[in-house]
Design a protein around this motif. Structure first.
Motif, PDB file in Angstrom:
ATOM      1  N   THR A  24       0.839  -1.193   0.000  1.00 33.42           N
ATOM      2  CA  THR A  24       0.000   0.000   0.000  1.00 33.42           C
ATOM      3  C   THR A  24       0.878   1.248   0.000  1.00 33.42           C
ATOM      4  OG1 THR A  24      -0.030   0.164   2.395  1.00 33.42           O
ATOM      5  CG2 THR A  24      -1.740  -1.193   1.378  1.00 33.42           C
ATOM      6  N   TYR A  25       0.242   2.397  -0.179  1.00 39.86           N
ATOM      7  CA  TYR A  25       0.968   3.663  -0.122  1.00 39.86           C
ATOM      8  C   TYR A  25       1.750   3.793   1.186  1.00 39.86           C
ATOM      9  CZ  TYR A  25      -1.474   5.876  -4.110  1.00 39.86           C
ATOM     10  OH  TYR A  25      -1.941   6.218  -5.348  1.00 39.86           O
ATOM     11  N   GLU A  26       1.076   3.470   2.293  1.00 40.78           N
ATOM     12  CA  GLU A  26       1.728   3.612   3.597  1.00 40.78           C
ATOM     13  C   GLU A  26       2.933   2.685   3.695  1.00 40.78           C
ATOM     14  OE1 GLU A  26      -1.535   3.163   3.261  1.00 40.78           O
ATOM     15  OE2 GLU A  26      -2.571   4.798   4.283  1.00 40.78           O
ATOM     16  N   GLU A  27       2.743   1.453   3.206  1.00 38.68           N
ATOM     17  CA  GLU A  27       3.829   0.474   3.275  1.00 38.68           C
ATOM     18  C   GLU A  27       5.007   0.886   2.400  1.00 38.68           C
ATOM     19  OE1 GLU A  27       0.905  -3.320   4.256  1.00 38.68           O
ATOM     20  OE2 GLU A  27       1.575  -2.957   2.206  1.00 38.68           O
ATOM     21  N   ALA A  28       4.701   1.430   1.225  1.00 34.72           N
ATOM     22  CA  ALA A  28       5.778   1.850   0.317  1.00 34.72           C
ATOM     23  C   ALA A  28       6.599   2.970   0.965  1.00 34.72           C
ATOM     24  CB  ALA A  28       5.201   2.320  -1.017  1.00 34.72           C
ATOM     25  N   LEU A  29       5.910   3.922   1.602  1.00 36.27           N
ATOM     26  CA  LEU A  29       6.619   5.030   2.238  1.00 36.27           C
ATOM     27  C   LEU A  29       7.485   4.514   3.391  1.00 36.27           C
ATOM     28  CD1 LEU A  29       7.179   8.036   2.661  1.00 36.27           C
ATOM     29  CD2 LEU A  29       5.104   8.194   4.030  1.00 36.27           C
ATOM     30  N   THR A  30       6.899   3.655   4.225  1.00 37.62           N
ATOM     31  CA  THR A  30       7.653   3.115   5.359  1.00 37.62           C
ATOM     32  C   THR A  30       8.852   2.311   4.876  1.00 37.62           C
ATOM     33  OG1 THR A  30       5.628   3.063   6.642  1.00 37.62           O
ATOM     34  CG2 THR A  30       7.456   1.760   7.468  1.00 37.62           C
ATOM     35  N   ALA A  31       8.658   1.523   3.824  1.00 37.55           N
ATOM     36  CA  ALA A  31       9.767   0.734   3.280  1.00 37.55           C
ATOM     37  C   ALA A  31      10.864   1.664   2.761  1.00 37.55           C
ATOM     38  CB  ALA A  31       9.270  -0.171   2.151  1.00 37.55           C
ATOM     39  N   GLY A  32      10.451   2.736   2.098  1.00 32.76           N
ATOM     40  CA  GLY A  32      11.421   3.696   1.560  1.00 32.76           C
ATOM     41  C   GLY A  32      12.215   4.362   2.668  1.00 32.76           C
TER      42      GLY A  32
END
Lengths: 293, 435
Positions: free
Chosen positions: B63-71
């Motif tokens: 998800t958007y949130e997961e992508a940001l956290t992963a980044g």
């Protein structure tokens, strides 16, 4: 009794070292980090940070929402633990009495054991689907306008049901083996003393099952507090909104969705202390009253 | 023997050729799943096929949130991708962390690309820019909330799509109810009924120029009469059977529209492609988000939603050059038009929009133009965007309180007081992370 011992001092330390190292690297080191970052407010990318002392903890204590979530977590844990243990015990006692086809009964009852929490949550989503879920329709048939994801209490009910369903087989396996390890002679003696099956169960079987029950109690409380994460995440579809959540899920929401590292760390420290207190309480107060054969 | 020599020579030559022409490899972390993910992969393949110097590899990160956290986690470990997709609500986090990214405007200019911010359509231009108007993130999948409606349902009820909320509650909704429909559902209360409510009515959303001037002292301005009256009206609609809320999940609110139970659905312009491919049993069309005539008689453009692409810092000049080349490729009219057609996200440049018009895309599917038209409506003082830290959590607070309003657990008055207090607490906390 003769005590066996090591002749040298360094050998036991050496043998323990791998285990100690794993604990240190995977448990103590992160825990120290969590405590440390709970005193800071930090830019997620790691550029800026301010030391804020106990502010993160003060914010938690002053947050009505956090208290609400803590209260829900308590209720959720009590309900999940009680029903998982109660149902499993009932099923185990009944399955223990079955002679014909015992194996297939047991296998069928253990089946769900292998289901992972997110999968259990997904099955829950299907069963409680807003427009065509069979359990939703059943609830409607008795006049309960069940709305998963809309109504707080309905979502909470679904979380408890799915969590219990997932945990019953684990408890069942332990209870059943506990029952089977009770010596036949004891049961036969009880049969002579007491004609009531219910009476025999509470006077003889239940106390003998206590060590298993105590072990399961700890396991189930931990399960309800922590391992139900996957079920909750799936049932609220990653968007908590006005739905109930547990303290662990809140740590995730603030830390991993919201990137609030300080606040989330403070919450994990609170949880750590909570679990520590709970464990001490369990071993000090409850275990004393249990009789191990 | 001679043949052998030739082969070795050829092999050696091939090896050398490989070494000197080795493509610079860059990575792209995104949050586009399903059909959107396929289109993203297609874009990457097209870019790789269009030249031989660079090679981009897209990676789906959830998800958007997961992508940001992963980044973020990857950046802290020094393993960040070259390109990271960050959604609207995460903009303050990533733009606030100066040094985490290379502003796209600098990246493009330094690598010799033509850059003029005025090439971008006006609604898109400044959403991911800093307070000086320098573009920091490259708008990628840009959408805006629009109003979809079931054409047959409206015909049956004898009404047209409402322009204002006044028209909706006095004319459209009662007629639709009589025709056997729930008039309205929507899929994202913070986005559609809060953020874009502010821009549509040109109301300030936060102090400090909607937060663009910095995190320090920024306060949310959500506790105002216009929006409280709106939510009071929404609860009245709910009681009268004009509006139904199916929970916080996006899909739960879209499904009843697809099933033909709900006649009007507020969703993303980016939902267009998906709806068109579903083969719904009725014709659907789309138009602008309604506004309250009581609040404004000059409704303005809406904010863009969706996400943008950020060039992560700490990469070699060669890799940055590759990233710049990829961004140039992405903003080409042909690429934008392809993306627009496949997904329904708006084309981000005027040139791409002109190309779509010239090609007759909107003659074939007039509703596909709604998003870009709405983003091109007159701008107001408060319509360029908003910039608030910990905004993901602020949205969570809104979702929670709105859910409570709609399940009767709280009053509109208390809910907005709570949102204001908690959001300002979060904003103050975020400001402290920026030292």
């Amino acid at each position: 009794m003769k005590r066996a011992g090591f002749t040298t001092r360094w050998l036991p330390i050496l043998l323990l070292l791998p285990q100690l190292l794993i604990i240190a690297v995977f448990f103590y080191w992160p825990a120290v980090h969590a405590v440390q970052s709970s005193f800071f407010l930090q830019d997620p990318f790691g550029f800026g940070s301010s030391f804020v002392g106990l502010d993160n903890y003060r914010d938690l204590a002053g947050s009505g929402e956090y208290i609400k979530i803590a209260r829900f977590t308590l209720l959720f844990t009590v309900l999940v633990t009680f029903f998982s243990l109660g149902l499993a015990l009932l099923l185990a006692v009944k399955a223990d009495n079955v002679i014909r086809g015992a194996r297939s009964y047991r296998t069928l009852l253990m089946w769900v054991y292998a289901v992972a929490p997110p999968v259990a949550g997904f099955i829950g989503l299907l069963m409680f689907n807003q427009s065509w879920g069979p359990l939703t329709e059943m609830a409607r048939a008795i006049g309960w306008d069940f709305k998963l994801g809309v109504n707080f209490n309905d979502t909470a009910t679904a979380m408890v049901i799915v969590s219990v369903w997932k945990q019953v087989p684990v408890n069942f396996i332990f209870f059943l083996s506990g029952l089977q390890s009770i010596p036949k002679s004891v049961r036969e003696a009880a049969l002579i003393d007491n004609r009531s099956a219910v009476g025999r169960f509470w006077d003889v079987t239940f106390p003998l099952l206590a060590p298993t029950g105590f072990f399961l109690l700890i396991i189930n409380i931990t399960y309800a507090l922590f391992d139900t994460f996957g079920i909750i995440d799936t049932l609220v579809k990653g968007e908590p909104g006005n739905n109930p959540m547990t303290l662990v899920y809140k740590v995730y929401v603030d830390g991993f969705r919201g990137n609030d590292l300080g606040g989330s760390s403070a919450q994990s420290v609170v949880l750590m202390v909570l679990v520590l207190a709970l464990t001490v309480f369990q071993f000090r107060l409850i275990e004393r009253r249990i009789h191990y054969t | 023997m001679k043949a052998f020599k030739i082969t070795t020579a050829a092999a050696a030559f091939a090896l050398m050729a490989n070494a000197s022409f080795a493509a610079t490899e860059i990575s792209w972390w995104h949050a586009m799943g399903g059909a959107l993910g396929d289109t993203v992969n297609q874009l990457a393949e097209d870019f790789n096929a269009s030249q031989s110097d660079y090679k981009i590899t897209p990676v789906f990160k959830g998800t958007y949130e997961e992508a940001l956290t992963a980044g973020i986690a990857a950046f802290r470990a020094g393993e960040q991708p070259n390109v990271l997709q960050v959604f609207d609500a995460g903009a303050a986090t990533v733009i606030g962390a100066k040094g985490a990214t290379v502003p796209v405007q600098d990246l493009l200019v330094d690598n010799g690309a033509d850059f003029d911010i005025n090439d971008y359509i006006s609604g898109v231009r400044y959403f991911y820019a800093d307070s000086d108007g320098k573009m920091i993130g490259m708008p990628f999948n840009s959408s805006s909330p629009i109003m979809y409606y079931n054409v047959q349902a409206l015909e049956k009820a004898g009404v047209t799509a409402p322009k204002t909320w006044e028209e909706f509650q006095t004319v459209t909704a009662p007629a639709l109810k009589d025709a056997g429909y729930t008039a309205l559902s929507q899929s994202h209360l913070p986005w559609i009924f809060t953020e874009n409510f502010m821009s549509r009515h040109d109301l300030p959303f936060a102090t400090n120029d909607n937060g663009y001037e910095g995190a320090e002292g920024t306060k949310i301005l959500v506790n105002n009469d216009a929006i409280k009256n709106h939510f009071t009206a929404v609860t009245d609609w709910q009681k009268n059977g004009y509006f139904e809320w199916f929970g916080t999940g996006w899909g739960d609110n879209q499904t009843p529209f697809e099933e033909g139970k709900v006649a009007i659905w507020l969703g993303s312009s980016g939902s267009f492609g998906g709806l068109a491919k579903k083969g719904l049993p009725f014709d659907f069309s789309a138009t602008y988000l309604p506004y309250w005539e009581a609040v404004t008689t000059e409704p303005k453009q809406t904010f863009i939603g969706g996400a943008s692409l950020f060039a992560m810092a700490g990469k070699s000049p060669e890799e940055n050059k590759a990233t710049a080349a990829f961004f140039e490729f992405l903003t080409k009219p042909e690429t934008q038009y392809f993306w627009h057609q496949e997904t329904g996200y708006v084309p981000i440049t005027e040139a791409a929009y002109e190309m779509a018009k010239a090609d007759g895309h909107y003659d074939r599917a007039p509703a596909a133009e709604t998003g870009i038209l709405q983003l091109s409506l007159p701008a107001g003082e408060n319509t360029k965007g908003y910039r608030m830290g910990f905004y993901v959590q602020i949205r969570d607070v809104m979702n929670r309180e709105y859910g409570r309003i709609l399940t009767g657990e709280t009053s509109v008055e208390d809910a907005f007081a709570n949102i204001e207090e908690e959001a300002n607490g979060l904003l103050a906390r975020f400001a402290k992370t920026q030292n």
